[in-house]
Design a protein around this motif. Structure first.
Motif, PDB file in Angstrom:
ATOM      1  N   MET A   1      36.507  -5.997  30.037  1.00 12.95           N
ATOM      2  CA  MET A   1      36.121  -5.373  28.801  1.00 12.95           C
ATOM      3  C   MET A   1      35.975  -6.444  27.724  1.00 12.95           C
ATOM      4  O   MET A   1      36.878  -6.682  26.940  1.00 12.95           O
ATOM      5  CB  MET A   1      37.161  -4.322  28.422  1.00 12.95           C
ATOM      6  N   PRO A   2      34.849  -7.150  27.678  1.00 13.64           N
ATOM      7  CA  PRO A   2      34.638  -8.163  26.651  1.00 13.64           C
ATOM      8  C   PRO A   2      34.455  -7.547  25.255  1.00 13.64           C
ATOM      9  O   PRO A   2      33.661  -6.633  25.069  1.00 13.64           O
ATOM     10  CB  PRO A   2      33.358  -8.863  27.091  1.00 13.64           C
ATOM     11  N   VAL A   3      35.234  -8.049  24.301  1.00 17.84           N
ATOM     12  CA  VAL A   3      35.119  -7.646  22.906  1.00 17.84           C
ATOM     13  C   VAL A   3      34.873  -8.915  22.096  1.00 17.84           C
ATOM     14  O   VAL A   3      35.620  -9.885  22.227  1.00 17.84           O
ATOM     15  CB  VAL A   3      36.405  -6.951  22.408  1.00 17.84           C
ATOM     16  N   PHE A   4      33.823  -8.894  21.275  1.00 18.29           N
ATOM     17  CA  PHE A   4      33.489 -10.054  20.456  1.00 18.29           C
ATOM     18  C   PHE A   4      33.184  -9.603  19.036  1.00 18.29           C
ATOM     19  O   PHE A   4      32.692  -8.493  18.820  1.00 18.29           O
ATOM     20  CB  PHE A   4      32.262 -10.780  21.012  1.00 18.29           C
ATOM     21  N   SER A   5      33.464 -10.477  18.078  1.00 16.45           N
ATOM     22  CA  SER A   5      33.037 -10.235  16.703  1.00 16.45           C
ATOM     23  C   SER A   5      32.252 -11.451  16.227  1.00 16.45           C
ATOM     24  O   SER A   5      32.553 -12.585  16.601  1.00 16.45           O
ATOM     25  CB  SER A   5      34.232  -9.940  15.786  1.00 16.45           C
ATOM     26  N   MET A  69      30.226 -16.653  16.247  1.00 16.27           N
ATOM     27  CA  MET A  69      31.341 -15.902  16.823  1.00 16.27           C
ATOM     28  C   MET A  69      32.610 -16.171  16.020  1.00 16.27           C
ATOM     29  O   MET A  69      32.927 -17.307  15.681  1.00 16.27           O
ATOM     30  CB  MET A  69      31.572 -16.281  18.279  1.00 16.27           C
ATOM     31  N   THR A  70      33.333 -15.107  15.713  1.00  8.99           N
ATOM     32  CA  THR A  70      34.596 -15.241  15.001  1.00  8.99           C
ATOM     33  C   THR A  70      35.769 -14.906  15.895  1.00  8.99           C
ATOM     34  O   THR A  70      36.890 -15.305  15.624  1.00  8.99           O
ATOM     35  CB  THR A  70      34.631 -14.352  13.744  1.00  8.99           C
ATOM     36  N   PHE A  71      35.548 -14.131  16.969  1.00  2.80           N
ATOM     37  CA  PHE A  71      36.617 -13.760  17.891  1.00  2.80           C
ATOM     38  C   PHE A  71      35.995 -13.327  19.208  1.00  2.80           C
ATOM     39  O   PHE A  71      34.974 -12.663  19.226  1.00  2.80           O
ATOM     40  CB  PHE A  71      37.447 -12.603  17.333  1.00  2.80           C
ATOM     41  N   GLY A  72      36.634 -13.690  20.287  1.00  4.76           N
ATOM     42  CA  GLY A  72      36.193 -13.232  21.598  1.00  4.76           C
ATOM     43  C   GLY A  72      37.386 -12.969  22.489  1.00  4.76           C
ATOM     44  O   GLY A  72      38.354 -13.714  22.481  1.00  4.76           O
ATOM     45  N   HIS A  73      37.322 -11.869  23.235  1.00  7.69           N
ATOM     46  CA  HIS A  73      38.398 -11.518  24.163  1.00  7.69           C
ATOM     47  C   HIS A  73      37.800 -10.860  25.402  1.00  7.69           C
ATOM     48  O   HIS A  73      37.020  -9.920  25.300  1.00  7.69           O
ATOM     49  CB  HIS A  73      39.389 -10.558  23.527  1.00  7.69           C
TER      50      HIS A  73
END
Length: 76
Positions: A1-5, A69-73
């Motif tokens: 479940m990739p979540v990026f901002s 990109m500011t955040f990636g998980h």
């Protein structure tokens, strides 16, 4: 479940068009910044395959100048 901002930078004069373009894409939530000519983009895809397909769609947007990109998980 990739979540990026991301911070999404529109082409000159295309902030509203970029908001429409991003909002029309699946797995995307876009919000305009109040004090800058940028958008905040959150993406939440179910897997890596769909994430890669979404990245191709984002790269093809004519209203988008660049993404930062500011955040990636990536859930494991």
């Amino acid at each position: 479940m990739p979540v990026f901002s991301y911070l999404a930078y529109p082409e000159k004069g295309a902030k509203e068009q970029l908001l429409k373009d991003l909002s029309a894409l699946p797995y995307c939530e876009a919000t305009p910044a109040e004090n800058e000519d940028i958008l905040i983009l959150l993406t939440d895809t179910p897997d890596e395959v769909i994430e890669k397909a979404l990245q191709k769609q984002l790269n093809a947007l004519k209203s988008l100048q660049s993404l930062g990109m500011t955040f990636g998980h990536t859930g494991a």
